[in-house]
Write a protein that holds these residues in place. Structure first.
Motif, PDB file in Angstrom:
ATOM      1  N   ALA B  38     -15.216   8.547 -63.911  1.00 47.81           N
ATOM      2  CA  ALA B  38     -15.787   9.584 -63.051  1.00 47.81           C
ATOM      3  C   ALA B  38     -16.551   8.975 -61.876  1.00 47.81           C
ATOM      4  CB  ALA B  38     -16.699  10.495 -63.862  1.00 47.81           C
ATOM      5  N   HIS B  39     -16.474   7.643 -61.730  1.00 46.03           N
ATOM      6  CA  HIS B  39     -17.278   7.015 -60.681  1.00 46.03           C
ATOM      7  C   HIS B  39     -16.842   7.461 -59.287  1.00 46.03           C
ATOM      8  CE1 HIS B  39     -20.308   4.138 -59.594  1.00 46.03           C
ATOM      9  NE2 HIS B  39     -19.519   3.682 -58.650  1.00 46.03           N
ATOM     10  N   ALA B  40     -15.527   7.479 -59.074  1.00 49.81           N
ATOM     11  CA  ALA B  40     -15.039   7.914 -57.762  1.00 49.81           C
ATOM     12  C   ALA B  40     -15.344   9.396 -57.536  1.00 49.81           C
ATOM     13  CB  ALA B  40     -13.549   7.643 -57.634  1.00 49.81           C
ATOM     14  N   SER B  41     -15.508  10.159 -58.632  1.00 44.98           N
ATOM     15  CA  SER B  41     -15.871  11.568 -58.484  1.00 44.98           C
ATOM     16  C   SER B  41     -17.272  11.694 -57.906  1.00 44.98           C
ATOM     17  CB  SER B  41     -15.816  12.285 -59.828  1.00 44.98           C
ATOM     18  OG  SER B  41     -14.569  12.072 -60.424  1.00 44.98           O
ATOM     19  N   ALA B  42     -18.151  10.737 -58.276  1.00 47.09           N
ATOM     20  CA  ALA B  42     -19.496  10.737 -57.709  1.00 47.09           C
ATOM     21  C   ALA B  42     -19.430  10.464 -56.204  1.00 47.09           C
ATOM     22  CB  ALA B  42     -20.356   9.683 -58.399  1.00 47.09           C
ATOM     23  N   TYR B  43     -18.477   9.617 -55.816  1.00 44.80           N
ATOM     24  CA  TYR B  43     -18.241   9.344 -54.396  1.00 44.80           C
ATOM     25  C   TYR B  43     -17.883  10.646 -53.677  1.00 44.80           C
ATOM     26  CZ  TYR B  43     -15.271   7.650 -50.508  1.00 44.80           C
ATOM     27  OH  TYR B  43     -14.677   7.433 -49.301  1.00 44.80           O
ATOM     28  N   MET B  44     -16.981  11.401 -54.309  1.00 43.70           N
ATOM     29  CA  MET B  44     -16.570  12.673 -53.715  1.00 43.70           C
ATOM     30  C   MET B  44     -17.733  13.669 -53.669  1.00 43.70           C
ATOM     31  SD  MET B  44     -13.385  15.056 -54.724  1.00 43.70           S
ATOM     32  CE  MET B  44     -13.705  15.278 -56.455  1.00 43.70           C
ATOM     33  N   LEU B  45     -18.475  13.745 -54.770  1.00 43.32           N
ATOM     34  CA  LEU B  45     -19.622  14.654 -54.801  1.00 43.32           C
ATOM     35  C   LEU B  45     -20.612  14.309 -53.696  1.00 43.32           C
ATOM     36  CD1 LEU B  45     -20.543  15.253 -58.547  1.00 43.32           C
ATOM     37  CD2 LEU B  45     -19.638  16.875 -56.894  1.00 43.32           C
ATOM     38  N   ALA B 195     -28.545   5.178 -61.160  1.00 44.49           N
ATOM     39  CA  ALA B 195     -28.556   4.377 -59.936  1.00 44.49           C
ATOM     40  C   ALA B 195     -27.126   4.108 -59.467  1.00 44.49           C
ATOM     41  CB  ALA B 195     -29.288   3.059 -60.180  1.00 44.49           C
ATOM     42  N   GLY B 196     -26.249   3.778 -60.417  1.00 45.38           N
ATOM     43  CA  GLY B 196     -24.848   3.517 -60.075  1.00 45.38           C
ATOM     44  C   GLY B 196     -24.202   4.746 -59.443  1.00 45.38           C
ATOM     45  N   THR B 197     -24.477   5.911 -60.026  1.00 48.04           N
ATOM     46  CA  THR B 197     -23.918   7.150 -59.495  1.00 48.04           C
ATOM     47  C   THR B 197     -24.486   7.448 -58.109  1.00 48.04           C
ATOM     48  OG1 THR B 197     -24.034   7.874 -61.779  1.00 48.04           O
ATOM     49  CG2 THR B 197     -23.326   9.485 -60.188  1.00 48.04           C
ATOM     50  N   ALA B 198     -25.784   7.167 -57.951  1.00 48.48           N
ATOM     51  CA  ALA B 198     -26.405   7.407 -56.645  1.00 48.48           C
ATOM     52  C   ALA B 198     -25.780   6.505 -55.585  1.00 48.48           C
ATOM     53  CB  ALA B 198     -27.908   7.176 -56.730  1.00 48.48           C
ATOM     54  N   LEU B 199     -25.484   5.260 -55.952  1.00 49.71           N
ATOM     55  CA  LEU B 199     -24.845   4.345 -54.998  1.00 49.71           C
ATOM     56  C   LEU B 199     -23.474   4.874 -54.588  1.00 49.71           C
ATOM     57  CD1 LEU B 199     -25.680   0.776 -56.360  1.00 49.71           C
ATOM     58  CD2 LEU B 199     -26.608   1.954 -54.374  1.00 49.71           C
ATOM     59  N   ALA B 200     -22.735   5.351 -55.586  1.00 52.73           N
ATOM     60  CA  ALA B 200     -21.422   5.935 -55.277  1.00 52.73           C
ATOM     61  C   ALA B 200     -21.609   7.144 -54.361  1.00 52.73           C
ATOM     62  CB  ALA B 200     -20.703   6.340 -56.547  1.00 52.73           C
ATOM     63  N   GLY B 201     -22.662   7.926 -54.635  1.00 50.82           N
ATOM     64  CA  GLY B 201     -22.957   9.082 -53.794  1.00 50.82           C
ATOM     65  C   GLY B 201     -23.242   8.660 -52.362  1.00 50.82           C
ATOM     66  N   LEU B 202     -24.006   7.588 -52.214  1.00 52.61           N
ATOM     67  CA  LEU B 202     -24.325   7.079 -50.873  1.00 52.61           C
ATOM     68  C   LEU B 202     -23.045   6.649 -50.151  1.00 52.61           C
ATOM     69  CD1 LEU B 202     -26.505   6.284 -48.826  1.00 52.61           C
ATOM     70  CD2 LEU B 202     -26.634   4.057 -49.935  1.00 52.61           C
ATOM     71  N   ALA B 203     -22.166   5.970 -50.909  1.00 53.89           N
ATOM     72  CA  ALA B 203     -20.877   5.578 -50.324  1.00 53.89           C
ATOM     73  C   ALA B 203     -20.127   6.820 -49.860  1.00 53.89           C
ATOM     74  CB  ALA B 203     -20.049   4.802 -51.340  1.00 53.89           C
ATOM     75  N   GLY B 204     -20.231   7.898 -50.654  1.00 55.26           N
ATOM     76  CA  GLY B 204     -19.562   9.146 -50.283  1.00 55.26           C
ATOM     77  C   GLY B 204     -20.145   9.739 -49.013  1.00 55.26           C
ATOM     78  N   VAL B 212     -11.680  11.448 -44.712  1.00 55.43           N
ATOM     79  CA  VAL B 212     -11.627  12.903 -44.711  1.00 55.43           C
ATOM     80  C   VAL B 212     -12.193  13.415 -46.033  1.00 55.43           C
ATOM     81  CG1 VAL B 212     -10.128  14.912 -44.609  1.00 55.43           C
ATOM     82  CG2 VAL B 212      -9.626  12.935 -43.200  1.00 55.43           C
ATOM     83  N   THR B 213     -13.104  14.381 -45.966  1.00 55.70           N
ATOM     84  CA  THR B 213     -13.696  14.931 -47.179  1.00 55.70           C
ATOM     85  C   THR B 213     -12.802  16.032 -47.742  1.00 55.70           C
ATOM     86  OG1 THR B 213     -15.869  14.451 -46.288  1.00 55.70           O
ATOM     87  CG2 THR B 213     -15.777  15.975 -48.133  1.00 55.70           C
ATOM     88  N   GLU B 214     -12.101  15.716 -48.824  1.00 53.29           N
ATOM     89  CA  GLU B 214     -11.168  16.667 -49.426  1.00 53.29           C
ATOM     90  C   GLU B 214     -11.117  16.411 -50.924  1.00 53.29           C
ATOM     91  OE1 GLU B 214      -7.169  15.737 -48.912  1.00 53.29           O
ATOM     92  OE2 GLU B 214      -7.554  13.616 -48.801  1.00 53.29           O
ATOM     93  N   PRO B 215     -10.622  17.385 -51.696  1.00 52.62           N
ATOM     94  CA  PRO B 215     -10.683  17.235 -53.157  1.00 52.62           C
ATOM     95  C   PRO B 215      -9.889  16.047 -53.697  1.00 52.62           C
ATOM     96  CG  PRO B 215     -10.199  19.495 -52.554  1.00 52.62           C
ATOM     97  CD  PRO B 215     -10.115  18.697 -51.305  1.00 52.62           C
ATOM     98  N   ALA B 216      -8.956  15.506 -52.923  1.00 57.47           N
ATOM     99  CA  ALA B 216      -8.143  14.402 -53.436  1.00 57.47           C
ATOM    100  C   ALA B 216      -8.788  13.042 -53.184  1.00 57.47           C
ATOM    101  CB  ALA B 216      -6.756  14.450 -52.805  1.00 57.47           C
ATOM    102  N   MET B 217      -9.963  13.026 -52.536  1.00 58.77           N
ATOM    103  CA  MET B 217     -10.515  11.735 -52.109  1.00 58.77           C
ATOM    104  C   MET B 217     -10.915  10.859 -53.287  1.00 58.77           C
ATOM    105  SD  MET B 217     -14.066  13.062 -50.398  1.00 58.77           S
ATOM    106  CE  MET B 217     -14.716  11.490 -49.888  1.00 58.77           C
ATOM    107  N   ALA B 218     -11.364  11.463 -54.389  1.00 53.94           N
ATOM    108  CA  ALA B 218     -11.728  10.669 -55.559  1.00 53.94           C
ATOM    109  C   ALA B 218     -10.480  10.038 -56.169  1.00 53.94           C
ATOM    110  CB  ALA B 218     -12.422  11.544 -56.596  1.00 53.94           C
ATOM    111  N   PHE B 219      -9.458  10.852 -56.237  1.00 52.67           N
ATOM    112  CA  PHE B 219      -8.204  10.431 -56.831  1.00 52.67           C
ATOM    113  C   PHE B 219      -7.594   9.243 -56.080  1.00 52.67           C
ATOM    114  CE2 PHE B 219      -3.555  10.928 -56.858  1.00 52.67           C
ATOM    115  CZ  PHE B 219      -3.316  10.844 -58.221  1.00 52.67           C
ATOM    116  N   THR B 220      -7.711   9.243 -54.742  1.00 51.33           N
ATOM    117  CA  THR B 220      -7.106   8.149 -53.990  1.00 51.33           C
ATOM    118  C   THR B 220      -7.982   6.904 -53.979  1.00 51.33           C
ATOM    119  OG1 THR B 220      -8.051   9.024 -51.966  1.00 51.33           O
ATOM    120  CG2 THR B 220      -5.790   9.636 -52.428  1.00 51.33           C
ATOM    121  N   MET B 221      -9.296   7.082 -54.139  1.00 48.97           N
ATOM    122  CA  MET B 221     -10.195   5.933 -54.055  1.00 48.97           C
ATOM    123  C   MET B 221     -10.366   5.262 -55.414  1.00 48.97           C
ATOM    124  SD  MET B 221     -11.383   4.901 -51.268  1.00 48.97           S
ATOM    125  CE  MET B 221     -12.564   3.810 -50.505  1.00 48.97           C
ATOM    126  N   GLY B 222     -10.165   6.016 -56.496  1.00 48.04           N
ATOM    127  CA  GLY B 222     -10.441   5.516 -57.836  1.00 48.04           C
ATOM    128  C   GLY B 222      -9.804   4.179 -58.198  1.00 48.04           C
TER     129      GLY B 222
END
Lengths: 415, 315
Positions: B38-45, B195-204, B212-222
């Motif tokens: 779910a790490h890339a999902s945090a990026y998307m969030l 903290a790890g999730t927050a870092l992913a959030g910052l990257a997001g 591009v901010t879209e629902p598939a962004m986690a899926f492509t970055m994971g």
């Protein structure tokens, strides 16, 4: 006391629902629709579904066909051919006369095969495949089938439209396409029509990229700039197109982007104001076409959709599909797949904009007018609330893209 | 030369973005042994939170608030979900985060819709910083470089120079001993996960408008983030950093060099014609497979050096 009242209301409701079910089961012509409705490509399927539903409601308000109404039954295929075949099985199990699918030529190829087999084995439960957007040319040439009708121009025709829209000053172009069946046919066809129609244009770069794997297109832009290209021609769709154009705009590259799909759902938002007057797209329709040709009725039709769904109406092609269905079913006089398919062959209609269209008899490929739109500020209808819209810059008539085909159609009973 | 300079810059920016994502994951993975799908999902969030916040109070508050929100989500996931699942072993944790990733994607689709959202670069940074041989280098990319460099410095200092950092490091390698010495190891786990999730959030936040901010962004970055973490080695921030930059540069430069195996063979006096066996494969040019190179490297490093580039223990 209260309980009794609720019970009465409840049983009334149940009866009403049951009644509805019965009535609709007898009186509708069901059209199965299968496309990705979940997963990374869900945006396309979802937008299609809403526009189709709107069009069906309109067609039904105009009497449907043979006094029956059309009903759309969606099936999610998650962009997988195997899931599309499951949808096909459900559709034939429920005796539906039509299955429709838009995205993915690989899925379309599987469906054609599946429909052919089903119709051969079950002559009394046949189904027609309505292709609303799978555009590999093979599908109406080598693979052509009596049961398959394509309602969008194939990649070769779109390529010709794109090449015809290239301005005289453009002499150096760069090609980028996705590395799979569709992208490769775009690459081949665009090169083919460039040589045929514009021998003065030089292809300074020609590349295939892995599908959906690239997150940063800046290196490609660097390369394109270094090649001295004036225009970038691409069949890319989805993130592969959005990110490509975004990277180009960010780098301030002096390029024009000729695309097949920039106008589809999500494209305008991703490109944004930076794409002003730079991005062109080959399209079946844009809302700005209707005011440009002064067709009030068509304009109102699009406005009705906007009012209902808060996003753009781009799928005029879908209305053509259902008008053909309506005409063919009425002509056939019964909801029988074989009769309808025979009635649809060679059918000619004026579409809702007033242009001539024709379902070619020899390969079941529609021939229709097509537009090239430029993404720019100051259009009457903007796209996705970006403030920029697709202004029609070129109209290519059906007769100009009537390309030859190599289909050897096998008709039932003829063999 | 000009292509080289521009590609170098682009590769750096992309590499640093990867690092921001991967640094959080590597902390979580090496400390808790959880391969967090779910790490890339945090990026998307992070990107979506930043979009929503920026429509109300602007980009700059979003830069702070969105990662904090993501951190809170992360802490909640750890405390109420992962900690319970933890008892049932790593497979259960893996499946838990996998399910979570799908749920978050669906949740995002239902909240913000299927289409991309117009999350844009703030106007203050929306100008070309300088031109290298006629290609603009947007100021926003420089800003991304700056943020990620600051972040790398902060994490590194935090882990090596502060007390909490030392406790984390101890809990990383010897959780039982750290616990026996009276440190609250579960709380440290929560802290690291948040903290790890927050870092992913910052990257997001800074990656969402760059891409591009879209629902598939986690899926492509994971997938690529996993490659970086495994390649860099478990428990090593430096390894993760090197791996990120390396992946960024490889993917960028692969595009630029139009060579194929056939060209390589030609150097040794062997010409490939259409009659040669595997001629199709030999003629595939580097740009066509560039995006797959990281995965090739993943396979190779797992075979020849399973602990990764700078890893201290086996994966």
């Amino acid at each position: 006391m209260l309980q009794g009242k609720w019970l009465a209301v409840f049983s009334g409701l149940v009866l009403a629902i049951a009644g509805c079910g019965q009535a609709s089961a007898q009186a509708t012509i069901k059209v199965a629709y299968t496309d990705p409705l979940s997963g990374p490509f869900a945006q396309v399927g979802d937008a299609n579904l809403k526009q189709m539903q709107y069009i069906i409601d309109y067609i039904n308000s105009k009497g449907g066909a043979l006094g029956k109404k059309f009903e759309l039954v969606p099936f999610d295929n998650k962009s997988q051919p195997s899931d599309a075949l499951i949808a096909l099985k459900s559709a034939t199990d429920q005796n539906m006369p039509f299955i429709m699918q838009c995205s993915g030529s690989n899925i379309a190829a599987a469906l054609i095969d599946g429909v052919n087999k089903n119709n051969e084995r079950n002559p009394d439960n046949r189904i027609i495949y309505l292709n609303c957007g799978a555009v590999a040319p093979e599908l109406t040439n080598e693979q052509c089938s009596f049961w398959h009708f394509r309602f969008d121009l194939h990649a070769g025709m779109k390529a010709e439209v794109m090449v015809r829209a290239l301005p005289k000053e453009t002499t150096k172009v760069y090609l980028i396409n996705q590395d799979y069946l569709f992208g490769q046919s775009v690459q081949r066809e665009v090169r083919n029509y460039l040589t045929k129609l514009r021998p003065d244009v030089q292809v300074v770069g020609d590349e295939l990229i892995p599908l959906g794997k690239i997150k940063d297109f800046s290196p490609y832009i660097t390369k394109i700039k270094a090649s001295g290209a004036q225009a970038l021609l691409t069949g890319n769709w989805g993130p592969d197109m959005n990110l490509l154009i975004k990277a180009g705009v960010d780098a301030g590259a002096d390029l024009h982007y000729y695309t097949f799909y920039a106008h589809l759902a999500g494209g305008p938002t991703a490109i944004g104001a930076g794409g002003d007057n730079r991005v062109l797209s080959v399209m079946s329709y844009s809302e700005n076409v209707a005011p440009a040709i002064g067709n009030k009725e068509a304009e109102a039709f699009g406005e009705g959709f906007r009012a209902k769904h808060k996003f753009d109406f781009s799928a005029a092609g879908f209305r053509t599909i259902f008008e053909y269905l309506q005409a063919a079913v009425n002509k056939a006089g019964s909801v029988d797949a074989t009769k309808i398919a025979t009635a649809m062959e060679g059918l000619e209609l004026k579409d809702f904009l007033g242009y001539d269209t024709k379902m070619r008899k020899d390969d079941h490929q529609i021939i229709t007018e097509y537009f090239v739109g430029t993404f720019k500020k100051g259009t009457k209808y903007d796209a996705e609330g970006t403030g920029l819209g697709w202004a029609p810059t070129a109209t290519i008539l059906a007769k100009d893209i009537d390309q030859p085909n190599t289909c050897k159609m096998k008709r039932p009973g003829a063999s | 030369m000009e292509v080289f300079v521009v590609s170098l810059l682009n590769g750096l920016v992309y590499g640093m973005l990867l690092f921001m994502l991967a640094s959080g994951l590597t902390l979580i993975l090496s400390m808790m042994g959880v391969l967090n799908f779910a790490h890339a999902s945090a990026y998307m969030l992070g990107a979506y939170f930043a979009y929503t916040i920026s429509t109300y109070i602007g980009f700059w508050p979003a830069l702070i608030l969105a990662p904090l929100l993501c951190g809170l989500v992360g802490a909640a996931i750890e405390m109420f979900g992962l900690r319970r699942v933890h008892r049932n072993g790593h497979i259960a944790e893996l499946l838990f985060t996998f399910g979570l990733a799908l749920l978050i994607e669906k949740g995002v689709q239902m909240t913000w819709g299927l289409l991309p959202v117009p999350y844009r670069v703030p106007e203050l940074l929306d100008f070309p910083l300088f031109s290298v041989y006629g290609t603009h280098f947007p100021a926003y990319r420089a800003f991304m470089l700056l943020i990620s460099a600051l972040m790398f410095g902060a994490i590194w200092l935090g882990l090596t120079r502060t007390r909490i950092g030392l406790v984390i490091q101890a809990a990383l390698t010897h959780p039982d001993m750290a616990s026996a010495l009276g440190h609250n190891v579960p709380r440290i786990f929560t802290l690291v996960f948040a903290a790890g999730t927050a870092l992913a959030g910052l990257a997001g936040v800074i990656g969402g408008n760059y891409q591009v901010t879209e629902p598939a962004m986690a899926f492509t970055m994971g997938p690529i983030v996993f490659v970086v973490v495994v390649f860099g080695g478990l428990g090593s921030l430096t390894g993760c950093f090197i791996a990120s930059i390396l992946m960024g540069l490889i993917q960028t430069f692969a595009v630029v060099f139009d060579v194929s195996l056939a060209d390589l063979l030609a150097k040794f006096g062997f010409t490939v014609t259409s009659g040669t066996p595997f001629a199709e494969v030999l003629n595939v040019t580097l740009p066509r497979v560039g995006a797959l190179l990281p995965f090739l490297m993943l396979v190779l490093i797992l075979v020849f050096r399973p602990r990764g580039l700078m890893g201290t223990r086996d994966t």
